[in-house]
Design a protein around this motif. Sequence first.
Motif, short mmCIF file in Angstrom:
data_model
loop_
_atom_site.label_atom_id
_atom_site.label_comp_id
_atom_site.label_asym_id
_atom_site.label_seq_id
_atom_site.Cartn_x
_atom_site.Cartn_y
_atom_site.Cartn_z
N GLY A 78 42.66 65.26 102.89
CA GLY A 78 42.97 66.49 104.02
C GLY A 78 44.59 66.82 104.26
O GLY A 78 45.12 67.40 105.14
N VAL A 79 45.52 65.98 103.50
CA VAL A 79 46.78 66.24 103.50
C VAL A 79 47.17 67.51 102.65
O VAL A 79 46.73 67.82 101.78
CB VAL A 79 47.63 65.19 102.87
N PRO A 80 47.70 68.63 103.70
CA PRO A 80 47.97 69.89 102.70
C PRO A 80 49.11 69.64 101.51
O PRO A 80 49.90 69.15 101.63
CB PRO A 80 48.56 70.76 104.15
N ARG A 81 48.64 70.39 100.86
CA ARG A 81 49.66 70.64 99.35
C ARG A 81 50.73 71.74 99.83
O ARG A 81 50.47 72.59 100.29
CB ARG A 81 49.03 70.74 98.13
N PRO A 82 51.92 71.38 99.28
CA PRO A 82 53.12 72.12 99.40
C PRO A 82 53.14 73.40 98.56
O PRO A 82 53.79 74.43 99.16
CB PRO A 82 54.37 71.19 99.20
N GLY A 83 52.26 73.53 97.66
CA GLY A 83 52.04 74.52 96.65
C GLY A 83 51.40 74.08 95.44
O GLY A 83 51.20 72.89 95.08
N PRO A 84 51.29 74.89 94.45
CA PRO A 84 50.91 74.32 93.17
C PRO A 84 51.60 72.95 92.57
O PRO A 84 52.97 73.06 92.44
CB PRO A 84 50.95 75.51 92.17
N THR A 85 50.94 71.87 92.29
CA THR A 85 51.53 70.85 91.78
C THR A 85 50.70 69.82 91.06
O THR A 85 49.28 69.99 91.14
CB THR A 85 51.65 70.01 93.22
N SER A 86 51.36 69.19 90.16
CA SER A 86 50.44 68.19 89.42
C SER A 86 50.56 66.81 90.03
O SER A 86 49.90 66.05 89.45
CB SER A 86 51.09 67.99 88.17
N GLU A 87 51.15 66.58 91.29
CA GLU A 87 51.57 65.38 91.97
C GLU A 87 50.62 65.20 92.97
O GLU A 87 50.28 65.99 93.65
CB GLU A 87 52.82 65.39 92.47
N ARG A 88 49.90 63.84 93.03
CA ARG A 88 49.09 63.47 94.13
C ARG A 88 50.05 63.38 95.37
O ARG A 88 51.00 62.75 95.48
CB ARG A 88 48.33 61.95 93.65
N ARG A 89 49.26 63.80 96.56
CA ARG A 89 49.78 63.76 97.71
C ARG A 89 49.62 62.17 98.22
O ARG A 89 48.64 62.01 98.13
CB ARG A 89 49.21 64.71 98.76
N PRO A 90 50.75 61.56 99.15
CA PRO A 90 50.35 60.45 99.52
C PRO A 90 49.28 60.51 100.84
O PRO A 90 49.40 61.61 101.28
CB PRO A 90 51.82 60.08 100.08
N PRO A 91 48.79 59.47 101.17
CA PRO A 91 47.87 59.65 102.21
C PRO A 91 48.85 59.85 103.69
O PRO A 91 49.92 59.77 103.84
CB PRO A 91 47.14 58.35 102.41
N ALA A 92 47.98 60.50 104.59
CA ALA A 92 48.60 60.60 105.99
C ALA A 92 49.15 59.27 106.52
O ALA A 92 50.41 59.24 106.90
CB ALA A 92 47.53 61.53 106.59
N SER A 114 41.40 67.86 90.88
CA SER A 114 42.24 67.59 90.12
C SER A 114 41.87 67.63 88.51
O SER A 114 40.86 67.07 88.29
CB SER A 114 43.44 66.55 90.15
N CYS A 115 42.56 68.30 87.72
CA CYS A 115 42.07 68.40 86.14
C CYS A 115 43.20 67.54 85.20
O CYS A 115 43.15 67.41 84.26
CB CYS A 115 42.47 69.83 85.62
N ALA A 116 43.65 66.50 86.12
CA ALA A 116 44.49 65.47 85.43
C ALA A 116 43.79 64.73 84.25
O ALA A 116 42.58 64.69 84.39
CB ALA A 116 44.97 64.53 86.39
N PRO A 117 44.57 64.46 83.24
CA PRO A 117 45.93 64.47 83.23
C PRO A 117 46.46 65.91 82.77
O PRO A 117 45.90 66.70 81.77
CB PRO A 117 46.20 63.51 82.17
N TYR A 118 47.59 66.18 83.32
CA TYR A 118 48.37 67.75 82.88
C TYR A 118 48.98 67.61 81.75
O TYR A 118 49.73 66.43 81.48
CB TYR A 118 49.08 68.09 84.33
N GLY A 119 49.21 68.28 80.86
CA GLY A 119 49.91 68.52 79.87
C GLY A 119 48.98 68.74 78.78
O GLY A 119 48.01 67.90 78.55
N GLU A 120 49.41 69.73 77.54
CA GLU A 120 48.39 69.92 76.62
C GLU A 120 48.48 68.85 75.29
O GLU A 120 47.61 68.77 74.65
CB GLU A 120 49.08 71.23 75.77
N THR A 121 49.29 67.57 75.76
CA THR A 121 49.24 66.50 74.59
C THR A 121 48.60 65.30 75.41
O THR A 121 48.68 64.05 74.71
CB THR A 121 50.61 66.29 74.47
N ASN A 122 48.16 65.38 76.86
CA ASN A 122 47.56 64.49 77.60
C ASN A 122 46.10 64.69 77.50
O ASN A 122 45.63 65.42 77.84
CB ASN A 122 48.18 64.50 78.77
N PHE A 123 45.34 63.57 77.19
CA PHE A 123 44.12 63.57 77.16
C PHE A 123 43.27 62.55 78.19
O PHE A 123 43.80 61.39 78.35
CB PHE A 123 43.35 63.33 75.86
#
Length: 655
Positions: free
Chosen positions: A236-250, A97-106
Amino acid sequence: MQRWQLGAVAGVVGWIGWSAAALAQGAPPVAPPVAPPAASPAASPAVEAVAPKLAERYVKWERMVPMRDGIELFTAIYLPKSTAEPHPIVMRRTPYSCAPYGETNFPDTLGPSRLFPEHDYIVVHQDVRGCWRSQGTFDDMRPQIAANPGATIDESTDTWDTVDWLVKNVPGNNGRVGLWGVSYPGFYAAVGSIDAHPALKASSPQAPIADWFFDDFFHHGAFFLPHAFLFLNGFGVPRPGPTSERRPPAVELTAQDGYQFFLDVGPLKNLERDWFKGRVPYWNVLTSHPTYDAYWQARNVLPHLKKAAPAMLTVGGWFDAEDLYGPLQTYRALEAQNPGIENSLVMGPWSHGGWARGDGERLGHVRFGGKQSLWYREQVEFPFFERHLRGQPAAPPAEATVFETGRNQWQRFDAWPPKGTQQRALHLHGGGRLAFDAPQGEPIAFDEFVSDPAKPVPFHDGIALGMAKSYMTDDQRFAARRPDVLVWQTEPLASDVTLAGPLVAQLFVSTSREDADWVVKLVDVHPADFRYSGADGEAAAADPTQKPMGSYQMLVRSEVIRGRFRKSYSQPHRFAPGQPDLVKLPLQDVLHTFRKGHRIMIQVQSTWFPLVDRNPQKWVDDLFQADADDFAAATHRVWRDLGHPSRIEVGVLAR
């Protein structure tokens, strides 16, 4: 790979005698030690204050960068507001992840260290293909095109396309780009350097994965159970698609005692049946390849490290529980396949990623005589990029900048292993004696023990769910006192002995059954009255968690091999019960001095739990499919006679 960028998983695993002087005669002296400075600019108030002010110093862009096949990769670009001069670019490509996402977030920090934003580098973070907000499909350790027939892209082409876009589209850049990354991002820094873009001037793979059959999840075929299970439970939990949200553990894990948890799990196949239940597809991919087959061979990056960037700085930690194989072998592969480039190695007294965070003063109870991580960041890493990306007149790094544990000094060498190293062998003898002399007059001799998978030897003496990072310097007395651990040691040394370069165990072994694991440990036994002195002594005295170091058995190096792979990693072979057979086990490299009065110790055992899964010891074609009744106790022997001279091959460095 402790994925320390993502935080801890379950609080533990990230998401991530003889005269020694006589041995040294005739060899040239090593380079003088390089002492860390008393004060480091990397710790100065001006640099430490950078992080809270990043938004004042930088503008942030978020862009989707197109690849040659039309896929777009999410890229965060931090641009200095200063326009006094063109700026170099440093980039990290990551699956984390490149978090934090958003151009105002550092983020709190940028770049390999806080020195980089202090000096107005353009810093780029990119989500690799198929991760987080990038398009495409993720492939673990994606094979290079040359190893993947029909493929048109790999991580090298994605890096090339990104570098090309950056130098053409980011304002104020000076046309020079550097790569860096730790662990999985270290792999991306290594492969991103292959067939390098002309603008890519320098790259620093740090703890790079090189081959997952020897890094991380497997060590010579032995499965690193808690590391694989806990890491894949999140990553290893698959992502549903492009997202900024962390996936919960399996699965949610509440256990704290990993030894008991994994013992209760039973055979490995129960982890899928009772825990993952199809929620972690890569677990089933991993466990469906128990041998070094075409799947793993395609993911070995080492043969492909060609036409690399003109300057490479590979970094690793002597006590990296996850990726020690990777940096050492990456450096060697780059050296062999890229004549003429600047190729350097740094190995320090660190756990996984320890050079990039913290001060590097200690690991567990073992102390290293100063802020070694700060010294590296200021004296090695930053000047490396400054010279190649800004043209600053910094001296190039040595071929090998290596920390000598035991003596706690940095050394610079013009080759690794160091020139003048004498190849010797530490032989196993009767009565638990270890010595450089070979067996004499013993036609039949062995030591034996009973290994019971129901009561395996712990890998450390604490309580942890996962792979405790300090195990690689832990006190080994808890193991040495068990009947299922064999011990050999020297007399107290008459003078210092320095071991440098690769270690290889050559053991003649037998078992009453048809399979067994073999764990070999090199240990530094401290004198009974040992105490830290100087600054280390003051720090130890003030630390209520510091263990008394008298008679401490410091783990210096350790490794394991699944015995069935002693002849071939691709084709398993049974042991003939009771018949001696040779097991050759590379233990990786060291630079460690056993000081006068210390002892050199070797320990051999067959279980190392739960760090390594239990070998049933009965023959099972696929250990991932073993049943509970396949596990049985066995009597193992280590032979040490004229015809079977078990030994540890070492390099002894003259002083």
